[in-house]
Design a protein around this motif. Sequence first.
Motif, short mmCIF file in Angstrom:
data_model
loop_
_atom_site.label_atom_id
_atom_site.label_comp_id
_atom_site.label_asym_id
_atom_site.label_seq_id
_atom_site.Cartn_x
_atom_site.Cartn_y
_atom_site.Cartn_z
N ASN A 160 -41.36 6.33 19.83
CA ASN A 160 -40.54 5.30 20.50
C ASN A 160 -39.80 4.40 19.54
N ILE A 161 -40.39 4.11 18.38
CA ILE A 161 -39.58 3.30 17.45
C ILE A 161 -38.47 4.17 16.85
N ALA A 162 -38.73 5.45 16.69
CA ALA A 162 -37.65 6.33 16.19
C ALA A 162 -36.47 6.32 17.17
N TYR A 163 -36.76 6.50 18.45
CA TYR A 163 -35.70 6.51 19.46
C TYR A 163 -35.00 5.15 19.56
N ASP A 164 -35.78 4.08 19.56
CA ASP A 164 -35.19 2.75 19.74
C ASP A 164 -34.34 2.35 18.53
N LEU A 165 -34.82 2.65 17.34
CA LEU A 165 -34.02 2.33 16.15
C LEU A 165 -32.71 3.12 16.18
N ALA A 166 -32.79 4.38 16.66
CA ALA A 166 -31.57 5.18 16.77
C ALA A 166 -30.62 4.56 17.79
N ALA A 167 -31.18 4.08 18.91
CA ALA A 167 -30.35 3.44 19.93
C ALA A 167 -29.74 2.15 19.42
N MET A 168 -30.37 1.55 18.42
CA MET A 168 -29.82 0.33 17.80
C MET A 168 -28.80 0.67 16.71
N GLY A 169 -28.48 1.94 16.59
CA GLY A 169 -27.40 2.34 15.68
C GLY A 169 -27.88 2.82 14.31
N LYS A 170 -29.19 2.96 14.15
CA LYS A 170 -29.71 3.42 12.86
C LYS A 170 -29.77 4.95 12.83
N MET A 205 -57.32 -11.60 5.24
CA MET A 205 -58.13 -11.05 4.13
C MET A 205 -57.39 -9.91 3.45
N PHE A 206 -56.73 -9.11 4.25
CA PHE A 206 -56.05 -7.94 3.72
C PHE A 206 -54.60 -8.24 3.33
N GLY A 207 -54.17 -9.45 3.54
CA GLY A 207 -52.81 -9.83 3.17
C GLY A 207 -51.74 -9.21 4.04
N THR A 208 -52.01 -9.09 5.32
CA THR A 208 -50.99 -8.53 6.21
C THR A 208 -50.88 -9.36 7.49
N LYS A 209 -49.93 -9.00 8.33
CA LYS A 209 -49.69 -9.78 9.55
C LYS A 209 -49.83 -8.91 10.79
N VAL A 210 -49.98 -9.58 11.91
CA VAL A 210 -49.95 -8.88 13.19
C VAL A 210 -48.54 -9.04 13.75
N PHE A 211 -47.98 -7.99 14.30
CA PHE A 211 -46.67 -8.14 14.92
C PHE A 211 -46.75 -9.11 16.09
N GLU A 212 -45.73 -9.94 16.21
CA GLU A 212 -45.68 -10.85 17.36
C GLU A 212 -45.62 -10.06 18.65
N THR A 213 -44.87 -8.98 18.63
CA THR A 213 -44.75 -8.14 19.81
C THR A 213 -46.03 -7.34 20.01
N MET A 245 -38.43 -4.74 21.59
CA MET A 245 -38.68 -6.00 20.86
C MET A 245 -39.28 -5.72 19.49
N LEU A 246 -40.22 -4.80 19.45
CA LEU A 246 -40.90 -4.47 18.20
C LEU A 246 -39.89 -3.99 17.15
N CYS A 247 -38.94 -3.18 17.60
CA CYS A 247 -37.95 -2.66 16.64
C CYS A 247 -37.10 -3.79 16.07
N GLY A 248 -36.79 -4.78 16.91
CA GLY A 248 -36.08 -5.96 16.41
C GLY A 248 -36.91 -6.63 15.32
N GLU A 249 -38.20 -6.72 15.58
CA GLU A 249 -39.09 -7.36 14.60
C GLU A 249 -39.18 -6.55 13.31
N ILE A 250 -39.25 -5.23 13.45
CA ILE A 250 -39.32 -4.36 12.26
C ILE A 250 -38.05 -4.53 11.42
N ILE A 251 -36.92 -4.58 12.10
CA ILE A 251 -35.65 -4.75 11.37
C ILE A 251 -35.64 -6.11 10.66
N ARG A 252 -36.10 -7.15 11.37
CA ARG A 252 -36.10 -8.49 10.75
C ARG A 252 -37.10 -8.62 9.61
N ARG A 253 -38.17 -7.84 9.66
CA ARG A 253 -39.20 -7.96 8.63
C ARG A 253 -38.80 -7.32 7.30
#
Length: 254
Positions: free
Chosen positions: A22-32, A203-211, A244-252
Amino acid sequence: MCRAVAVANQKGGVGKTTTAVNIAYDLAAMGKKVLLIDTDGQCNSTDTCRARVDGVATLYDLLFEHEKPEECIQHMEAIDVIASDKLLKNPETKFPDDAGRLFTMSGACEGIRQMYDFIIIDTPPTLGCMLSNALTFADEVVVPVTCDRYGMEGINDLYLTIDAAKRYTNPSLRVTGVLLNKYKERTTLCREISNALPEVLEMFGTKVFETKIRECEDCKKAQSARMGIQEYNPECTTAKDYWMLCGEIIRRQA
Ligand SMILES: Nc1ncnc2c1ncn2[C@@H]1O[C@H](COP(=O)(O)OP(=O)(O)O)[C@@H](O)[C@H]1O
Ligand SMILES: [Mg+2]
């Protein structure tokens, strides 16, 4: 610049395939420009994307038969796909028995980076050599976890594997984020996990996606229908969440 994103968690059923497709399809739909590489011998994402496994060059041929990458890429309507192969169900013995073992995939795939904005990698439910190869090639990892009692089980082992990749084969590898999947807003357990998670992950130095990806029946139906959720039902919660997640991935990226 291309971002190669591995979707990884050695637990089965957490939504790796669903997320990768789904992120592959959505990123493609966003023009990537997007390539999906299926490294799981179960071939689930290959199948969901309606790519062929038989009678075509697959990831197996790319990794172990010196096939050219261009020959292994299937051009589907929205995205490109390198299909997995049933021969990759038990890949450990196929990788060379030397120091180059962990670099097979990055060696074979490096040349295709410049053709894409995103390379999304679906990975198998094992902490094996195939996953380590994917983590050696990738720039980033997205870790889906399910919101249930055992959702965080094994996450320590996954982090040890990611850490080993960072230390030995891919120092610039980073975890883009942990993704809460099959989220049910109204359950206490989900809220508890969601609330406790940021602390654990610090602890692991990472974040949780807001979405968060909410649980939705259409998600299963879309997989059965071999469709992306956006195409199957753009109005359902999961479709909106992945967008929404794909927007976040792009922004990150920054
Ligand atoms: N958000 C969701 N809502 C409902 N079902 C989901 C969701 N995410 C995944 N699923 C379903 O859960 C099952 C396992 O998902 P899958 O992506 O195949 O996991 P994995 O690749 O980690 O084994 C599939 O039947 C899939 O359709
Ligand atoms: Mg899968």
